[in-house]
Enzyme design. Structure first.
Site, mmCIF file in Angstrom:
data_model
loop_
_atom_site.group_PDB
_atom_site.id
_atom_site.type_symbol
_atom_site.label_atom_id
_atom_site.label_comp_id
_atom_site.label_asym_id
_atom_site.label_seq_id
_atom_site.Cartn_x
_atom_site.Cartn_y
_atom_site.Cartn_z
ATOM 1 N N HIS A 1 -66.742 0.585 -41.683
ATOM 2 C CA HIS A 1 -66.476 -0.846 -41.888
ATOM 3 C C HIS A 1 -66.465 -1.509 -40.515
ATOM 4 O O HIS A 1 -67.497 -1.652 -39.880
ATOM 5 C CB HIS A 1 -65.162 -0.969 -42.653
ATOM 6 C CG HIS A 1 -64.855 -2.323 -43.210
ATOM 7 N ND1 HIS A 1 -65.746 -3.356 -43.196
ATOM 8 C CD2 HIS A 1 -63.732 -2.813 -43.809
ATOM 9 C CE1 HIS A 1 -65.196 -4.420 -43.764
ATOM 10 N NE2 HIS A 1 -63.971 -4.118 -44.139
ATOM 11 N N HIS B 1 -76.181 -1.715 -45.782
ATOM 12 C CA HIS B 1 -75.048 -2.504 -46.247
ATOM 13 C C HIS B 1 -74.902 -2.311 -47.745
ATOM 14 O O HIS B 1 -75.900 -2.167 -48.439
ATOM 15 C CB HIS B 1 -75.262 -3.999 -45.930
ATOM 16 C CG HIS B 1 -73.993 -4.774 -45.958
ATOM 17 N ND1 HIS B 1 -73.473 -5.276 -47.121
ATOM 18 C CD2 HIS B 1 -73.123 -5.101 -44.973
ATOM 19 C CE1 HIS B 1 -72.344 -5.895 -46.837
ATOM 20 N NE2 HIS B 1 -72.106 -5.803 -45.548
ATOM 21 N N ASP C 1 -73.299 -5.659 -37.402
ATOM 22 C CA ASP C 1 -72.748 -4.868 -36.312
ATOM 23 C C ASP C 1 -73.793 -4.262 -35.387
ATOM 24 O O ASP C 1 -73.443 -3.688 -34.364
ATOM 25 C CB ASP C 1 -71.863 -3.754 -36.877
ATOM 26 C CG ASP C 1 -70.549 -4.320 -37.346
ATOM 27 O OD1 ASP C 1 -70.096 -5.306 -36.746
ATOM 28 O OD2 ASP C 1 -69.980 -3.790 -38.310
HETATM 29 N N1 ACO Z 1 -78.430 5.623 -41.791
HETATM 30 C C1 ACO Z 1 -79.119 6.531 -42.505
HETATM 31 N N2 ACO Z 1 -79.121 6.579 -43.846
HETATM 32 C C2 ACO Z 1 -78.374 5.675 -44.479
HETATM 33 C C3 ACO Z 1 -77.628 4.689 -43.813
HETATM 34 C C4 ACO Z 1 -77.679 4.683 -42.406
HETATM 35 N N3 ACO Z 1 -77.020 3.789 -41.694
HETATM 36 N N4 ACO Z 1 -76.981 3.920 -44.708
HETATM 37 C C5 ACO Z 1 -77.307 4.396 -45.902
HETATM 38 N N5 ACO Z 1 -78.155 5.454 -45.773
HETATM 39 C C6 ACO Z 1 -78.802 6.208 -46.851
HETATM 40 C C7 ACO Z 1 -77.828 7.183 -47.514
HETATM 41 O O1 ACO Z 1 -77.854 8.454 -46.904
HETATM 42 C C8 ACO Z 1 -78.364 7.183 -48.915
HETATM 43 O O2 ACO Z 1 -79.507 7.973 -48.947
HETATM 44 P P1 ACO Z 1 -79.795 8.939 -50.217
HETATM 45 O O3 ACO Z 1 -80.031 8.001 -51.360
HETATM 46 O O4 ACO Z 1 -80.983 9.737 -49.815
HETATM 47 O O5 ACO Z 1 -78.554 9.767 -50.412
HETATM 48 C C9 ACO Z 1 -78.825 5.765 -49.151
HETATM 49 O O6 ACO Z 1 -79.168 5.266 -47.854
HETATM 50 C C10 ACO Z 1 -77.768 4.864 -49.776
HETATM 51 O O7 ACO Z 1 -76.616 4.939 -48.962
HETATM 52 P P2 ACO Z 1 -75.151 4.762 -49.481
HETATM 53 O O8 ACO Z 1 -74.212 5.480 -48.556
HETATM 54 O O9 ACO Z 1 -75.088 5.115 -50.936
HETATM 55 O O10 ACO Z 1 -74.973 3.201 -49.353
HETATM 56 P P3 ACO Z 1 -73.612 2.431 -49.429
HETATM 57 O O11 ACO Z 1 -73.927 1.119 -49.988
HETATM 58 O O12 ACO Z 1 -72.559 3.245 -50.091
HETATM 59 O O13 ACO Z 1 -73.194 2.348 -47.885
HETATM 60 C C11 ACO Z 1 -72.835 1.585 -45.712
HETATM 61 C C12 ACO Z 1 -73.216 1.205 -47.134
HETATM 62 C C13 ACO Z 1 -71.458 2.296 -45.693
HETATM 63 C C14 ACO Z 1 -72.704 0.312 -44.868
HETATM 64 C C15 ACO Z 1 -73.923 2.517 -45.130
HETATM 65 O O14 ACO Z 1 -75.177 1.867 -45.138
HETATM 66 C C16 ACO Z 1 -73.581 3.020 -43.731
HETATM 67 O O15 ACO Z 1 -72.861 4.022 -43.603
HETATM 68 N N6 ACO Z 1 -74.094 2.336 -42.668
HETATM 69 C C17 ACO Z 1 -73.768 2.714 -41.312
HETATM 70 C C18 ACO Z 1 -72.399 2.184 -40.955
HETATM 71 C C19 ACO Z 1 -72.414 0.685 -40.733
HETATM 72 O O16 ACO Z 1 -73.264 0.143 -40.047
HETATM 73 N N7 ACO Z 1 -71.392 0.026 -41.290
HETATM 74 C C20 ACO Z 1 -71.212 -1.418 -41.129
HETATM 75 C C21 ACO Z 1 -71.366 -2.093 -42.432
HETATM 76 S S1 ACO Z 1 -71.264 -3.833 -42.215
HETATM 77 C C22 ACO Z 1 -69.631 -4.152 -42.049
HETATM 78 O O17 ACO Z 1 -68.747 -3.443 -42.443
HETATM 79 C C23 ACO Z 1 -69.320 -5.384 -41.366
#
Ligand code: ACO
Length: 503
Positions: free
Chosen positions: A343, A382, A438
């Site tokens: 987050h 996201h 971010d």
């Molecule tokens: N890098 C690589 N792969 C990713 C990323 C990433 N940053 N984000 C998602 N994925 C992949 C997952 O591995 C998953 O792949 P799969 O279907 O093969 O298993 C798919 O994309 C879907 O990902 P989820 O984790 O199910 O997506 P969710 O909506 O739950 O997660 C989140 C969203 C937590 C923001 C995620 O994209 C992430 O961890 N990003 C990196 C952290 C980040 O930048 N957070 C800031 C968010 S913005 C904020 O809080 C202000």
């Protein structure tokens, strides 16, 4: 019999439960045909339903275990959802409001009188609305973000952070007199009780400033015991002002503590963002004068972070606030949620990632590691935005403004190249992963002279108006009660205690 609301769901002895409840839990069942919604009432959906058919009059929605085979009748246009329970053959008609059915309406679906009734299973609240809110509108598919109806792009260009805070908390943009009063009130509540100072000095020299912020906001509840009376709107409004006003002071005190510098008191002659920079960076000179472009960039960053509807930290504020605790304690819960790397901690993680990558040449190897599941590309992806994050676009522009003053951050070239490569790579394209707010914010914060562990603190300062606006809205929402999700129990059935020597 109706279960006591406080008792854990599904905790009876296995033998007491209907057979369908006791089979081993294998996670949510996957539809053999993906769920979908037809575009118009005239469209037909072919579906044979394994267990439970769901028909919306006028539209057709998802089901469990569908296979393409039968014809669906045309809808009548009524705003209802018809569910046929194939276990019993009974059908139920549920009202639809705002494209939503009430989860509690499902409770009438039972196999017999002793059955608790149907629930929905929704880990991480992927498809569950927990409230009705008029604060922020977000359309993730089209990259739209509006506070109280106003597009984020217009607010970032024309408004100030305190004006946006007023808008979020009160629902309308202020007129000049209202804005002047609001700014005066916030400015004159930036000072903190001297006990806060000694409290903060008690932290170890290397304490994380977010941990310090979290604890000191919680500590404010002890200084304002009247805040416990959340039934008094005037008292609540005063705490809202205090929270928005004191957050930068607490954040700056945390920074001064870990850098071994004396605390700088607020200066009422300065604007909100200017004052924050002054409390952070004043070093002996009588007057600290930051470049106005940096002050504006910080104000814009605060605006971009000010609210984001029911995100993890806001849900934490609402959930904890629903116990009717004081707002300082509720906001402390929000800060704790924001602390997490998925987050608010993401921008700090982005910089660490860029540093580890070191040079543009190392990017392909890094990307392969991400695709191989070794780590995530921080600052990408996201939960809601699946096209682009409108805040990321605005931040990129702010980057240029800041670097014009401070000189370019050497990590920028790695970030730009990383973004370019990732946006063309099938792994990221297929999963709709785009830079989020971010990805670039950390670079700006670093250029402003902030150490990485202050980034989340900056996010918390910006998000405070959103937290308190949502908290205030929750208090006025007659439908809200103490938050208390249900569970699907998957543990052991009843068993007798075994004496320690016999285990
Ligand atoms: N890098 C690589 N792969 C990713 C990323 C990433 N940053 N984000 C998602 N994925 C992949 C997952 O591995 C998953 O792949 P799969 O279907 O093969 O298993 C798919 O994309 C879907 O990902 P989820 O984790 O199910 O997506 P969710 O909506 O739950 O997660 C989140 C969203 C937590 C923001 C995620 O994209 C992430 O961890 N990003 C990196 C952290 C980040 O930048 N957070 C800031 C968010 S913005 C904020 O809080 C202000």
């Amino acid at each position: 019999m109706r279960r006591d609301a406080g008792a854990p769901a599904r905790t009876q002895a296995a033998g007491m439960l209907p057979a369908r409840r006791t089979r081993p839990f294998r996670g949510p069942e996957r539809p053999t045909v993906p769920s979908r919604r037809l575009e118009s009432p005239g469209d037909s959906f072919k579906g044979h339903l394994g267990r439970c058919a769901i028909r919306v009059k006028g539209q057709f929605f998802m089901t469990t275990q569908q296979t393409a085979s039968s014809d669906a009748p045309a809808g009548s246009g009524a705003e209802t959802l018809t569910i046929v329970d194939n276990r019993t053959g009974r059908s139920y008609e549920l009202p639809i409001t705002d494209d939503t059915i009430r989860a509690t309406d499902l409770r009438q679906i039972k196999v017999n009188d002793s059955d608790f009734g149907m629930m929905t299973y929704d880990p991480a609240f992927m498809n569950t609305a927990s409230c009705r809110s008029a604060v922020t509108y977000l359309d993730g598919d089209h990259g739209v973000l509006r506070y109280r109806g106003y597009p984020i792009e217009q607010l970032a260009e024309k408004s100030s952070f305190l004006e946006v805070a007023y808008l979020l908390v009160n629902g309308e943009l202020p007129n000049q007199a209202q804005l002047d009063t609001w700014v005066h009130e916030i400015t004159h509540h930036t000072f903190v009780h001297e006990n806060v100072r000694t409290f903060m000095q008690g932290f170890r020299y290397d304490a994380h400033p977010m941990g310090m912020l979290e604890s000191s906001v919680g500590m404010l509840s002890t200084l304002y015991p009247e805040s416990k009376d959340i039934t008094d709107a005037e008292v609540n409004d005063l705490q809202i002002i205090r929270l928005i006003a004191k957050m930068p002071t607490l954040g700056a005190f945390a920074y001064r503590h870990i850098t071994g510098k004396p605390f700088v008191y607020p200066n009422n002659e300065l604007s909100y963002s200017e004052n924050f920079l002054s409390m952070l960076f004043t070093t002996g000179v009588p007057k600290y004068e930051p470049d106005p472009r940096l002050v504006r960039a910080l104000d814009v960053l605060f605006i971009l972070h000010a609210d984001h509807e029911q995100n993890c930290s806001t849900s934490a504020v609402r959930s904890v606030g629903s116990s009717q605790v004081d707002p300082y304690s509720a906001v402390t819960a929000g800060i704790a949620a924001l602390y997490g790397p998925l987050h608010g901690g993401a921008n700090e993680a982005v910089l660490q990632m860029l540093r580890r990558i070191k040079t543009v040449d190392n990017i392909p190897d890094f990307i392969e590691g991400v695709k191989g599941g070794k780590e995530r590309l921080m600052g990408f992806g996201h939960r809601v935005y699946k096209n682009f994050d409108p805040r990321a676009t605005i931040i990129k522009k702010a980057c240029d403004d800041v670097f014009e003053v401070t000189g370019v951050n050497p990590l920028l070239s790695i970030a730009v190249e990383l973004e370019k490569i990732a946006l063309q790579d099938e792994y990221f394209v297929k999963r709709k992963l785009y830079p989020n707010v971010d990805f670039y914010s950390g670079l700006i914060y670093e250029a402003l002279g902030m150490p990485a562990d202050m980034f989340t603190v900056l996010f918390a300062i910006g998000r405070t108006p959103g937290w308190v606006a949502q908290w205030k809205e929750m208090l006025g929402d007659k439908e809200q009660k103490i938050s208390r999700p249900r569970q699907v129990y998957i543990g052991a059935g009843e068993r007798d205690y075994v004496e320690i020597g016999a285990r």
